[in-house]
Design a protein around this motif. Structure first.
Motif, PDB file in Angstrom:
ATOM      1  N   VAL A 177       0.933  -1.118  -0.099  1.00  0.00           N
ATOM      2  CA  VAL A 177      -0.072   0.043   0.032  1.00  0.00           C
ATOM      3  C   VAL A 177       0.959   1.149   0.131  1.00  0.00           C
ATOM      4  CG1 VAL A 177      -1.676   1.162   1.122  1.00  0.00           C
ATOM      5  CG2 VAL A 177      -1.890  -1.186   1.158  1.00  0.00           C
ATOM      6  N   VAL A 178       0.665   1.999  -0.995  1.00  0.00           N
ATOM      7  CA  VAL A 178       1.486   3.146  -1.062  1.00  0.00           C
ATOM      8  C   VAL A 178       0.385   4.321  -1.230  1.00  0.00           C
ATOM      9  CG1 VAL A 178       3.078   4.616  -2.699  1.00  0.00           C
ATOM     10  CG2 VAL A 178       3.360   2.029  -2.307  1.00  0.00           C
ATOM     11  N   GLU A 179       0.950   5.348  -0.527  1.00  0.00           N
ATOM     12  CA  GLU A 179       0.332   6.776  -0.544  1.00  0.00           C
ATOM     13  C   GLU A 179       0.874   7.883  -1.116  1.00  0.00           C
ATOM     14  OE1 GLU A 179      -1.506   9.865   2.823  1.00  0.00           O
ATOM     15  OE2 GLU A 179      -0.663   7.891   3.333  1.00  0.00           O
ATOM     16  N   LEU A 180       0.344   8.416  -2.271  1.00  0.00           N
ATOM     17  CA  LEU A 180       0.741   9.366  -2.985  1.00  0.00           C
ATOM     18  C   LEU A 180       0.289  10.750  -2.400  1.00  0.00           C
ATOM     19  CD1 LEU A 180       2.426  10.784  -5.460  1.00  0.00           C
ATOM     20  CD2 LEU A 180       0.196  10.290  -6.622  1.00  0.00           C
ATOM     21  N   VAL A 181       1.280  11.657  -1.936  1.00  0.00           N
ATOM     22  CA  VAL A 181       0.825  12.762  -1.139  1.00  0.00           C
ATOM     23  C   VAL A 181       1.003  14.066  -2.038  1.00  0.00           C
ATOM     24  CG1 VAL A 181       0.704  13.891   1.117  1.00  0.00           C
ATOM     25  CG2 VAL A 181       1.370  11.602   0.892  1.00  0.00           C
ATOM     26  N   PRO A 182       0.136  14.453  -2.762  1.00  0.00           N
ATOM     27  CA  PRO A 182       0.455  15.589  -3.763  1.00  0.00           C
ATOM     28  C   PRO A 182       0.206  16.975  -2.925  1.00  0.00           C
ATOM     29  CG  PRO A 182      -1.257  14.296  -4.872  1.00  0.00           C
ATOM     30  CD  PRO A 182      -1.100  13.786  -3.329  1.00  0.00           C
ATOM     31  N   PRO A 183       1.066  17.870  -3.294  1.00  0.00           N
ATOM     32  CA  PRO A 183       0.815  19.266  -2.848  1.00  0.00           C
ATOM     33  C   PRO A 183      -0.146  20.059  -3.759  1.00  0.00           C
ATOM     34  CG  PRO A 183       2.898  19.220  -4.448  1.00  0.00           C
ATOM     35  CD  PRO A 183       2.355  17.895  -4.128  1.00  0.00           C
ATOM     36  N   ALA A 184      -0.272  21.437  -3.881  1.00  0.00           N
ATOM     37  CA  ALA A 184      -1.165  21.961  -5.110  1.00  0.00           C
ATOM     38  C   ALA A 184      -0.365  21.814  -6.273  1.00  0.00           C
ATOM     39  CB  ALA A 184      -1.057  23.236  -4.716  1.00  0.00           C
ATOM     40  N   GLN A 216      12.759   4.587  -4.743  1.00  0.00           N
ATOM     41  CA  GLN A 216      12.324   4.215  -3.341  1.00  0.00           C
ATOM     42  C   GLN A 216      11.270   3.097  -3.618  1.00  0.00           C
ATOM     43  OE1 GLN A 216      11.049   7.710  -1.130  1.00  0.00           O
ATOM     44  NE2 GLN A 216      12.825   8.786  -1.757  1.00  0.00           N
ATOM     45  N   PRO A 217      11.356   2.146  -4.073  1.00  0.00           N
ATOM     46  CA  PRO A 217      10.558   1.044  -4.431  1.00  0.00           C
ATOM     47  C   PRO A 217       9.867   0.528  -3.344  1.00  0.00           C
ATOM     48  CG  PRO A 217      12.677  -0.093  -4.605  1.00  0.00           C
ATOM     49  CD  PRO A 217      12.768   1.546  -4.350  1.00  0.00           C
ATOM     50  N   ASP A 218      10.132   0.695  -1.959  1.00  0.00           N
ATOM     51  CA  ASP A 218       9.678   0.135  -0.698  1.00  0.00           C
ATOM     52  C   ASP A 218       9.024   1.260   0.121  1.00  0.00           C
ATOM     53  OD1 ASP A 218      10.454  -2.591  -1.406  1.00  0.00           O
ATOM     54  OD2 ASP A 218      12.360  -1.916  -0.522  1.00  0.00           O
ATOM     55  N   ALA A 219       8.958   2.652  -0.661  1.00  0.00           N
ATOM     56  CA  ALA A 219       8.264   3.698   0.048  1.00  0.00           C
ATOM     57  C   ALA A 219       6.858   3.492   0.587  1.00  0.00           C
ATOM     58  CB  ALA A 219       8.552   5.110  -0.637  1.00  0.00           C
TER      59      ALA A 219
END
Length: 254
Positions: A177-184, A216-219
């Protein structure tokens, strides 16, 4: 996740971050399936990129998700990555209930129930794959609130904690499970955001995301540098200053 050799379904990717990321991932040697509500956009993408499959899906509609999932898995039994990209962002004034309630309900349905239903539709299949990934999409606003978008902020905070929780449950399985955290980012998510000097250029954002996925494949979280100001305000101890700075720059504020 591995940066290439995947079969990836990205609902909510007919424009903005979703489409740019889909094209970037396809260029890195992945099979990509794009999902969206607007058939005219799906038809245009299919014509411009014949190697990309498209599927009509409304992530605010549970029945649409179920039907799309069946179709995608029938055509792509090797699917091993789900990116729950679809989301909406609305300006709300919570001093006037008649003006925000419908917006808040739509935001929660799309931004929270949508990913939950998508994961429910695909998780059994993904667990049967030898190497699979669920990518959720939260926001820097999950950690620092923008005053004019309360329901969006709350929905993305929910996605962050959902990601943390299901990662614990899926530990020991083949599913990351990978969470993408965008800024604006300069997209049409809010009026005027495409031209905002405070938003990150779309191509720059996606380039950095792909580089992070590769290196970072394990991020657990994919955080571009621009989002860390919002992401770690509380940890740094300057949360109040970060909130003030964010809302001082907000072009939609009062």
């Amino acid at each position: 996740m591995n940066i290439s050799g995947n079969t990836i379904f990205i609902p909510g990717s007919t424009s903005g971050i979703g489409l740019a990321l889909a094209l970037a991932l396809r260029a890195r040697g992945n099979k990509v399936i794009i999902g969206g509500r607007r058939t005219e956009l799906l038809d245009r993408i299919a014509a411009e990129h014949p190697d990309i499959d498209t599927v009509e899906i409304d992530t605010a509609d549970g029945a649409s998700i179920e039907a799309a999932a069946k179709g995608v898995l029938a055509r792509h039994p090797d699917l091993n990555v789900l990116v729950t990209m679809a989301g909406i962002m609305r300006i709300e004034d919570w001093r006037q209930p008649s003006s925000f309630l419908a917006s808040a309900e739509e935001t929660v349905t799309t931004n929270v129930l949508g990913p939950i239903r998508l994961i429910a539709a695909f998780v059994e299949h993904l667990r049967a794959r030898p190497d699979a990934t669920i990518v959720t999409v939260s926001s820097g606003l999950a950690f620092t609130p923008l005053k004019v978008t309360p329901s969006y902020n709350a929905s993305k905070a929910a996605i962050h904690m959902l990601s943390e929780s299901i990662r614990l449950q899926l530990a020991g399985t083949s599913v990351k499970v990978v969470e993408l955290v965008p800024p604006a980012v300069r997209t049409s998510l809010l009026p005027g955001q495409e031209d905002s000097e405070f938003a990150m250029p779309l191509e720059e954002f996606v380039t950095e995301v792909v580089a992070l996925l590769e290196t970072q494949p394990d991020a657990k979280e994919i955080q571009v540098e621009n989002v860390k100001f919002l992401r770690y305000g509380e940890a740094r101890g300057d949360y109040d200053q970060v909130v003030a700075a964010l809302n001082a720059h907000d072009p939609h504020g009062e």
